[in-house]
Design a protein around this motif. Sequence first.
Motif, PDB file in Angstrom:
ATOM      1  N   GLN A 160       0.831  -1.205   0.000  1.00  0.00           N
ATOM      2  CA  GLN A 160       0.000   0.000   0.000  1.00  0.00           C
ATOM      3  C   GLN A 160       0.865   1.254   0.000  1.00  0.00           C
ATOM      4  N   LYS A 161       1.955   1.198   0.763  1.00  0.00           N
ATOM      5  CA  LYS A 161       2.882   2.332   0.806  1.00  0.00           C
ATOM      6  C   LYS A 161       3.497   2.573  -0.562  1.00  0.00           C
ATOM      7  N   ARG A 162       3.917   1.477  -1.229  1.00  0.00           N
ATOM      8  CA  ARG A 162       4.524   1.618  -2.554  1.00  0.00           C
ATOM      9  C   ARG A 162       3.508   2.145  -3.570  1.00  0.00           C
ATOM     10  N   GLN A 163       2.259   1.675  -3.476  1.00  0.00           N
ATOM     11  CA  GLN A 163       1.232   2.164  -4.388  1.00  0.00           C
ATOM     12  C   GLN A 163       0.973   3.651  -4.168  1.00  0.00           C
ATOM     13  N   ALA A 164       0.978   4.083  -2.896  1.00  0.00           N
ATOM     14  CA  ALA A 164       0.792   5.505  -2.590  1.00  0.00           C
ATOM     15  C   ALA A 164       1.931   6.332  -3.152  1.00  0.00           C
ATOM     16  N   GLU A 165       3.165   5.786  -3.069  1.00  0.00           N
ATOM     17  CA  GLU A 165       4.324   6.493  -3.611  1.00  0.00           C
ATOM     18  C   GLU A 165       4.234   6.592  -5.127  1.00  0.00           C
ATOM     19  N   LYS A 166       3.697   5.518  -5.767  1.00  0.00           N
ATOM     20  CA  LYS A 166       3.523   5.554  -7.224  1.00  0.00           C
ATOM     21  C   LYS A 166       2.537   6.652  -7.616  1.00  0.00           C
ATOM     22  N   LEU A 167       1.420   6.738  -6.871  1.00  0.00           N
ATOM     23  CA  LEU A 167       0.422   7.765  -7.161  1.00  0.00           C
ATOM     24  C   LEU A 167       1.015   9.158  -6.965  1.00  0.00           C
ATOM     25  N   GLU A 168       1.844   9.302  -5.926  1.00  0.00           N
ATOM     26  CA  GLU A 168       2.488  10.596  -5.674  1.00  0.00           C
ATOM     27  C   GLU A 168       3.422  10.959  -6.814  1.00  0.00           C
ATOM     28  N   GLU A 169       4.129   9.949  -7.336  1.00  0.00           N
ATOM     29  CA  GLU A 169       5.030  10.188  -8.458  1.00  0.00           C
ATOM     30  C   GLU A 169       4.241  10.602  -9.696  1.00  0.00           C
ATOM     31  N   VAL A 170       3.097   9.942  -9.930  1.00  0.00           N
ATOM     32  CA  VAL A 170       2.246  10.308 -11.065  1.00  0.00           C
ATOM     33  C   VAL A 170       1.765  11.750 -10.920  1.00  0.00           C
ATOM     34  N   ASP A 171       1.371  12.117  -9.695  1.00  0.00           N
ATOM     35  CA  ASP A 171       0.912  13.488  -9.447  1.00  0.00           C
ATOM     36  C   ASP A 171       2.018  14.495  -9.741  1.00  0.00           C
ATOM     37  N   ARG A 172       3.249  14.138  -9.342  1.00  0.00           N
ATOM     38  CA  ARG A 172       4.381  15.041  -9.606  1.00  0.00           C
ATOM     39  C   ARG A 172       4.595  15.210 -11.102  1.00  0.00           C
ATOM     40  N   LYS A 173       4.474  14.096 -11.835  1.00  0.00           N
ATOM     41  CA  LYS A 173       4.665  14.174 -13.282  1.00  0.00           C
ATOM     42  C   LYS A 173       3.575  15.014 -13.931  1.00  0.00           C
ATOM     43  N   VAL A 174       2.332  14.836 -13.465  1.00  0.00           N
ATOM     44  CA  VAL A 174       1.221  15.624 -14.010  1.00  0.00           C
ATOM     45  C   VAL A 174       1.444  17.099 -13.741  1.00  0.00           C
ATOM     46  N   ASP A 175       1.870  17.423 -12.503  1.00  0.00           N
ATOM     47  CA  ASP A 175       2.153  18.819 -12.168  1.00  0.00           C
ATOM     48  C   ASP A 175       3.261  19.374 -13.039  1.00  0.00           C
ATOM     49  N   SER A 176       4.269  18.533 -13.300  1.00  0.00           N
ATOM     50  CA  SER A 176       5.382  18.971 -14.139  1.00  0.00           C
ATOM     51  C   SER A 176       4.904  19.274 -15.553  1.00  0.00           C
ATOM     52  N   ILE A 177       4.047  18.388 -16.083  1.00  0.00           N
ATOM     53  CA  ILE A 177       3.517  18.595 -17.428  1.00  0.00           C
ATOM     54  C   ILE A 177       2.678  19.867 -17.489  1.00  0.00           C
ATOM     55  N   LYS A 178       1.877  20.103 -16.434  1.00  0.00           N
ATOM     56  CA  LYS A 178       1.076  21.325 -16.394  1.00  0.00           C
ATOM     57  C   LYS A 178       1.959  22.557 -16.436  1.00  0.00           C
ATOM     58  N   GLU A 179       3.093  22.492 -15.707  1.00  0.00           N
ATOM     59  CA  GLU A 179       4.023  23.617 -15.710  1.00  0.00           C
ATOM     60  C   GLU A 179       4.594  23.830 -17.107  1.00  0.00           C
ATOM     61  N   VAL A 180       4.912  22.713 -17.769  1.00  0.00           N
ATOM     62  CA  VAL A 180       5.471  22.813 -19.116  1.00  0.00           C
ATOM     63  C   VAL A 180       4.463  23.427 -20.073  1.00  0.00           C
ATOM     64  N   ILE A 181       3.199  22.967 -19.971  1.00  0.00           N
ATOM     65  CA  ILE A 181       2.163  23.482 -20.849  1.00  0.00           C
ATOM     66  C   ILE A 181       1.958  24.980 -20.618  1.00  0.00           C
ATOM     67  N   ALA A 182       2.255  25.435 -19.415  1.00  0.00           N
ATOM     68  CA  ALA A 182       2.075  26.850 -19.085  1.00  0.00           C
ATOM     69  C   ALA A 182       3.244  27.721 -19.536  1.00  0.00           C
ATOM     70  N   LEU A 183       4.165  27.142 -20.301  1.00  0.00           N
ATOM     71  CA  LEU A 183       5.304  27.905 -20.805  1.00  0.00           C
ATOM     72  C   LEU A 183       4.815  29.155 -21.531  1.00  0.00           C
ATOM     73  N   ARG A 184       5.379  30.315 -21.153  1.00  0.00           N
ATOM     74  CA  ARG A 184       4.841  31.598 -21.602  1.00  0.00           C
ATOM     75  C   ARG A 184       5.303  31.976 -23.018  1.00  0.00           C
ATOM     76  N   PRO A 185       4.371  32.135 -23.958  1.00  0.00           N
ATOM     77  CA  PRO A 185       4.745  32.483 -25.338  1.00  0.00           C
ATOM     78  C   PRO A 185       5.486  33.809 -25.434  1.00  0.00           C
ATOM     79  N   ASN A 186       5.156  34.766 -24.557  1.00  0.00           N
ATOM     80  CA  ASN A 186       5.788  36.080 -24.641  1.00  0.00           C
ATOM     81  C   ASN A 186       7.169  36.100 -23.995  1.00  0.00           C
ATOM     82  N   ALA A 187       7.570  34.982 -23.391  1.00  0.00           N
ATOM     83  CA  ALA A 187       8.907  34.905 -22.795  1.00  0.00           C
ATOM     84  C   ALA A 187       9.564  33.594 -23.218  1.00  0.00           C
ATOM     85  N   TRP A 188       9.305  33.199 -24.440  1.00  0.00           N
ATOM     86  CA  TRP A 188       9.709  31.876 -24.902  1.00  0.00           C
ATOM     87  C   TRP A 188      11.220  31.684 -24.924  1.00  0.00           C
ATOM     88  N   ARG A 189      11.974  32.737 -25.245  1.00  0.00           N
ATOM     89  CA  ARG A 189      13.427  32.566 -25.314  1.00  0.00           C
ATOM     90  C   ARG A 189      14.002  32.242 -23.940  1.00  0.00           C
TER      91      ARG A 189
END
Length: 291
Positions: free
Chosen positions: A164-193
Amino acid sequence: MKENELVVKGRQEFMGREIPVVLGGFGEGKKCVSDKTIAEIHGMREPDVRRRITDNIKRFKESIDFIDIKQRILLTDTLGVHETHTLELLQNLGYAKQSITQAEHIYILSERGYAKLIKIMDTDLAWDIHDRLMDEYFQLREERKSLENLSPQLQFLINVELEQKRQAEKLEEVDRKVDSIKEVIALRPNAWRKDTGVIINKIAYSLGGAEHIRAVREESYKILEERMHVALGIRLTNKKKTYAMNGVCKSKIDKLNQLDVIADDPKLIEGYIAIIKEMAVKYGVSLEERR
């Protein structure tokens, strides 16, 4: 199983991938890890991992910190003995026949040897992965060893809790990846460089250091050229010629680069941002520390 015989005992999920569980080599039942697995979990190339070890080989003790499987194969071949077990082991670890033939060294590291390698890498990402691998891979054997002395009922309950602990850690890792992807998607076009530069730097450091920045940037340009059917080098040359004809000073012309070419075309900007987002997700980097 002989005391120092290396064997692969199944696979274990770690950071979203299945890694082989390797026992022996440094004592019966002791876990170890191959340079291939290290390269995969640290987002590095196998030759780069091996070079880090080879360049610092004086810091490592053979048979205590590392085993060079390739040299073992070469030695047995010299003695006229065909080492089928070792070749099968390497193939079970995911090494292709061609890579086995071409490699000068193929390292297996003990827990102690892996810890020494992390000190040589000395990056925040390397230490973070090290801590997780120690907790989730190397130390797991201690948990299992202590369970052997308990009743079957207690072993079952503890194993359920650990799972159960390992499964919870897996879910936490998935959440971190999703948050990371959201941050990437939020990359600002007006500050792209600025933003794409930050991402490229973080990818480079995840691969081992600043020396990878140029290669990562060139990879991004190559993908852009293939996807958008453009030749950035030709456009850059033409841009420099235009500047020269308009009397722009040489120092300014010399500073022009592919990003300036991309900046001239809104479609290239859009395409480049999309590519950098994809690369950020591919290499698992986050924009949390961007600003």
